[in-house]
Design an enzyme around this catalytic site. Sequence first.
Site, PDB file in Angstrom:
ATOM      1  CG  HIS A 112      -2.218  -2.348  -3.291  1.00  0.00           C
ATOM      2  ND1 HIS A 112      -1.257  -3.054  -2.590  1.00  0.00           N
ATOM      3  CD2 HIS A 112      -1.824  -2.337  -4.581  1.00  0.00           C
ATOM      4  CE1 HIS A 112      -0.314  -3.442  -3.438  1.00  0.00           C
ATOM      5  NE2 HIS A 112      -0.628  -3.020  -4.654  1.00  0.00           N
TER       6      HIS A 112
ATOM      7  CE  LYS B 147       4.908  -9.153  10.739  1.00  0.00           C
ATOM      8  NZ  LYS B 147       5.889 -10.164  10.476  1.00  0.00           N
TER       9      LYS B 147
ATOM     10  CB  SER C  50       0.642   9.875   5.357  1.00  0.00           C
ATOM     11  OG  SER C  50       0.573   8.959   4.297  1.00  0.00           O
TER      12      SER C  50
ATOM     13  CD  GLU D  62      -1.841   5.276  -1.077  1.00  0.00           C
ATOM     14  OE1 GLU D  62      -2.107   4.768   0.017  1.00  0.00           O
ATOM     15  OE2 GLU D  62      -0.715   5.182  -1.601  1.00  0.00           O
TER      16      GLU D  62
END
Length: 207
Positions: A107, A89, A13, A177
């Site tokens: 984050h 990762k 998103s 975000e």
Amino acid sequence: MTKIAVFVSGRGSNFKALHDYLSTSGSGGEIVRVVSNKVCPALEYAREIGIPYSLVAEKSKEDFIDYESLLKEFKELNVRLIVLAGFLKKIPDMFIDGFDGNIINIHPALLPAFGGKGMYGMNVHKAVFESSAKYSGATVHFVDKVYDHGKIIDQAIVDIHDVSSPEEIAARVLEQEHKLLPRVVSAILSDRVKIVNNRVVIVGESN
Ligand code: GRF
């Protein structure tokens, strides 16, 4: 156009929000490649809108590119900015060195709290919920060799005094975000992100 690569691992998103912004804002950036460590909905979206994508793995694996080759390709393509948007990762040091200072991550909490290894997805929002924190938010930061550690570029704060579940925190944070990431990328594209007194400052933005 400044060439951007977006790294994803899931829903995508933030990738979509950034793509929508770049396609309509005239901010001078273009997503030229999407990279993932696994097949996921974000890659499906990249395919739908016609952005080339690659699967990346640390060790050589069929149908996956390795980081050394990816770095070489990105240099040839003249990719200038890498946005980690839900990429799960750890990026190898060699790749970070190759793109020194030009990799950012979003984050879903207010770093430096609630970050680090294992702090991703709902784990973050559950930890925030259980801590009884009254504010959470989103952070965009430069990526260095330590998880969720590089200098913070900008943050958005979310009031969570009244939430009754981690899911509610997740929904409120995600909404922010989707605004924060395009705002930071836009500031980078217009060369408004500076280091002043060893702190990251966005020039021309009042708080
Ligand atoms: C976001 O909450 C982002 O902050 C974190 O992973 C999540 C990715 O969501 N790093 P999406 O794939 O962009 O929807």
